[in-house]
Design an enzyme around this catalytic site. Structure first.
Site, PDB file in Angstrom:
ATOM      1  N   GLY A   9      66.830  43.867  -4.532  1.00  0.00           N
ATOM      2  CA  GLY A   9      67.736  44.859  -3.956  1.00  0.00           C
ATOM      3  C   GLY A   9      69.072  44.900  -4.660  1.00  0.00           C
ATOM      4  O   GLY A   9      69.281  44.235  -5.689  1.00  0.00           O
ATOM      5  N   SER A  11      71.935  43.718  -3.692  1.00  0.00           N
ATOM      6  CA  SER A  11      72.786  42.537  -3.552  1.00  0.00           C
ATOM      7  C   SER A  11      72.014  41.227  -3.542  1.00  0.00           C
ATOM      8  O   SER A  11      72.602  40.165  -3.768  1.00  0.00           O
ATOM      9  CB  SER A  11      73.621  42.631  -2.271  1.00  0.00           C
ATOM     10  OG  SER A  11      72.778  42.722  -1.132  1.00  0.00           O
ATOM     11  N   LEU A  13      67.949  39.185  -4.307  1.00  0.00           N
ATOM     12  CA  LEU A  13      66.528  39.110  -4.631  1.00  0.00           C
ATOM     13  C   LEU A  13      65.867  38.236  -3.577  1.00  0.00           C
ATOM     14  O   LEU A  13      66.337  37.127  -3.296  1.00  0.00           O
ATOM     15  CB  LEU A  13      66.314  38.484  -6.014  1.00  0.00           C
ATOM     16  CG  LEU A  13      64.876  38.081  -6.365  1.00  0.00           C
ATOM     17  CD1 LEU A  13      63.987  39.315  -6.518  1.00  0.00           C
ATOM     18  CD2 LEU A  13      64.834  37.227  -7.630  1.00  0.00           C
ATOM     19  N   TYR A  93      58.646  63.684   1.651  1.00  0.00           N
ATOM     20  CA  TYR A  93      59.358  64.278   0.527  1.00  0.00           C
ATOM     21  C   TYR A  93      58.440  65.181  -0.300  1.00  0.00           C
ATOM     22  O   TYR A  93      57.298  64.805  -0.589  1.00  0.00           O
ATOM     23  CB  TYR A  93      59.914  63.192  -0.387  1.00  0.00           C
ATOM     24  CG  TYR A  93      61.241  62.591   0.023  1.00  0.00           C
ATOM     25  CD1 TYR A  93      61.608  62.513   1.366  1.00  0.00           C
ATOM     26  CD2 TYR A  93      62.115  62.081  -0.932  1.00  0.00           C
ATOM     27  CE1 TYR A  93      62.815  61.946   1.734  1.00  0.00           C
ATOM     28  CE2 TYR A  93      63.319  61.512  -0.564  1.00  0.00           C
ATOM     29  CZ  TYR A  93      63.672  61.441   0.762  1.00  0.00           C
ATOM     30  OH  TYR A  93      64.868  60.890   1.122  1.00  0.00           O
ATOM     31  N   GLY A 100      63.202  56.132  -2.332  1.00  0.00           N
ATOM     32  CA  GLY A 100      63.316  54.767  -2.844  1.00  0.00           C
ATOM     33  C   GLY A 100      62.123  53.912  -2.458  1.00  0.00           C
ATOM     34  O   GLY A 100      61.630  53.984  -1.326  1.00  0.00           O
ATOM     35  N   ASP A 102      61.916  50.860  -1.793  1.00  0.00           N
ATOM     36  CA  ASP A 102      62.177  49.960  -0.668  1.00  0.00           C
ATOM     37  C   ASP A 102      61.954  50.672   0.660  1.00  0.00           C
ATOM     38  O   ASP A 102      61.338  50.113   1.592  1.00  0.00           O
ATOM     39  CB  ASP A 102      63.582  49.360  -0.752  1.00  0.00           C
ATOM     40  CG  ASP A 102      64.676  50.406  -0.916  1.00  0.00           C
ATOM     41  OD1 ASP A 102      64.378  51.571  -1.263  1.00  0.00           O
ATOM     42  OD2 ASP A 102      65.863  50.055  -0.701  1.00  0.00           O
ATOM     43  N   ARG A 103      62.418  51.919   0.758  1.00  0.00           N
ATOM     44  CA  ARG A 103      62.192  52.691   1.975  1.00  0.00           C
ATOM     45  C   ARG A 103      60.702  52.963   2.171  1.00  0.00           C
ATOM     46  O   ARG A 103      60.179  52.874   3.291  1.00  0.00           O
ATOM     47  CB  ARG A 103      62.975  53.998   1.922  1.00  0.00           C
ATOM     48  CG  ARG A 103      64.481  53.824   1.976  1.00  0.00           C
ATOM     49  CD  ARG A 103      65.220  55.103   1.638  1.00  0.00           C
ATOM     50  NE  ARG A 103      64.941  56.156   2.617  1.00  0.00           N
ATOM     51  CZ  ARG A 103      65.198  57.452   2.410  1.00  0.00           C
ATOM     52  NH1 ARG A 103      65.711  57.858   1.252  1.00  0.00           N
ATOM     53  NH2 ARG A 103      64.931  58.341   3.347  1.00  0.00           N
ATOM     54  N   THR A 125      73.586  48.066   1.124  1.00  0.00           N
ATOM     55  CA  THR A 125      74.658  48.828   0.488  1.00  0.00           C
ATOM     56  C   THR A 125      74.768  50.192   1.153  1.00  0.00           C
ATOM     57  O   THR A 125      75.861  50.687   1.442  1.00  0.00           O
ATOM     58  CB  THR A 125      74.374  48.990  -1.014  1.00  0.00           C
ATOM     59  OG1 THR A 125      74.262  47.693  -1.610  1.00  0.00           O
ATOM     60  CG2 THR A 125      75.472  49.779  -1.697  1.00  0.00           C
ATOM     61  N   THR A 175      94.469  46.066  13.659  1.00  0.00           N
ATOM     62  CA  THR A 175      93.945  46.844  12.532  1.00  0.00           C
ATOM     63  C   THR A 175      92.607  46.319  12.035  1.00  0.00           C
ATOM     64  O   THR A 175      91.682  47.103  11.782  1.00  0.00           O
ATOM     65  CB  THR A 175      94.961  46.857  11.370  1.00  0.00           C
ATOM     66  OG1 THR A 175      96.132  47.546  11.799  1.00  0.00           O
ATOM     67  CG2 THR A 175      94.390  47.567  10.151  1.00  0.00           C
TER      68      THR A 175
END
Length: 247
Positions: A9, A11, A13, A93, A100, A102-103, A125, A175
């Site tokens: 991915g 960020s 593996l 699609y 993707g 992954d999806r 992400t 904040t």
């Protein structure tokens, strides 16, 4: 035959052995900076194994490093790709390859779990949402910035706003808490709205909510009925590897 599964991915593996029963063995997660893995990342892999199956949405540099490592350790390496029809799932699609991988793999895993329709939410992400009905038809999805990416974007424009920290509140009085509440709240609202829209689309059926990705845990407790599914991509990759779908 010994086979290993690799989910590369943006960020991290994640990798695990594929068990003989089609399940997944112990998962190893390795962080990366977008260009390289930490030293010794492959220590958990056996010196030799028969085959590897991987899915990647990461940068080319990382994919090359992974493939070089796998080529030295096993005789067959295959890459998962998005297909219009696979394992009872039909992608919505018009150009399936634009979904993707992954999806795509999470949809295979969600459908294989049974028990009706699923709204699959990935929190990495990006924040991704995909609906698959009880018959395996992908009904489409959404993509938005994840809470972490929202905070990074705000920090780039206003350095005084931190990229992490803070506690969620409906109306924060600080904040940092307001940042956590606003960015997480935006994600929660999109998931809730999508789940309501999915129920209407499915004629009143409320889809199961499956959450995966590094940021999923922060949202799960505030989403009614959410089911953590941290290994969903690897579950789908295991399905893909066993199906050996045609090109």
């Amino acid at each position: 035959m010994s086979e290993w599964l690799f989910d590369l991915g943006n960020s991290r593996l994640k990798f695990a052995p594929l068990r003989e029963d089609g399940g997944i063995g112990e998962i190893v997660a390795v962080a990366h900076d977008g260009t390289a893995f930490a030293a010794g990342w492959d220590a958990a892999l056996p010196a030799r194994f028969d085959a590897a199956c991987f899915a990647s949405v990461a940068a080319t540099e990382l994919r090359v490093i992974l493939l070089d490592t796998l080529a030295r350790r096993c005789g067959r390496v295959s890459a998962a790709t998005t297909l219009r029809h696979c394992d009872g799932v039909e992608i919505a699609y018009a150009e399936p390859q634009r979904l993707g991988v992954d999806r795509f793999l999470t949809l295979l895993a969600a459908h294989a779990r049974g028990a009706g329709a699923s709204l699959v939410v990935g929190v990495g992400t990006a924040l991704t949402l995909d609906l698959v009905d009880a018959h395996g038809r992908h009904r489409g999805g959404r993509i938005a910035p994840s809470p972490a990416l929202m905070r990074e974007a705000l920090h780039r424009r206003a350095r005084q706003l931190p990229t992490d920290g803070g506690d969620y509140a409906e109306f924060a009085d600080d904040t940092v808490d307001a940042l956590a509440s606003g960015c997480e709240g935006a994600a929660l609202a999109l998931v809730d709205r999508s789940r309501d829209a999915a129920r209407d689309l499915l004629g009143g059926e409320r889809p199961r909510l499956l959450l995966h990705g590094g940021g999923a845990q922060a949202l799960a407790s505030r989403l009614d009925g959410a089911e953590p599914a941290p290994a969903l991509v690897l579950e789908g990759l295991a399905r893909w590897a066993r199906m050996a779908p045609p090109a």
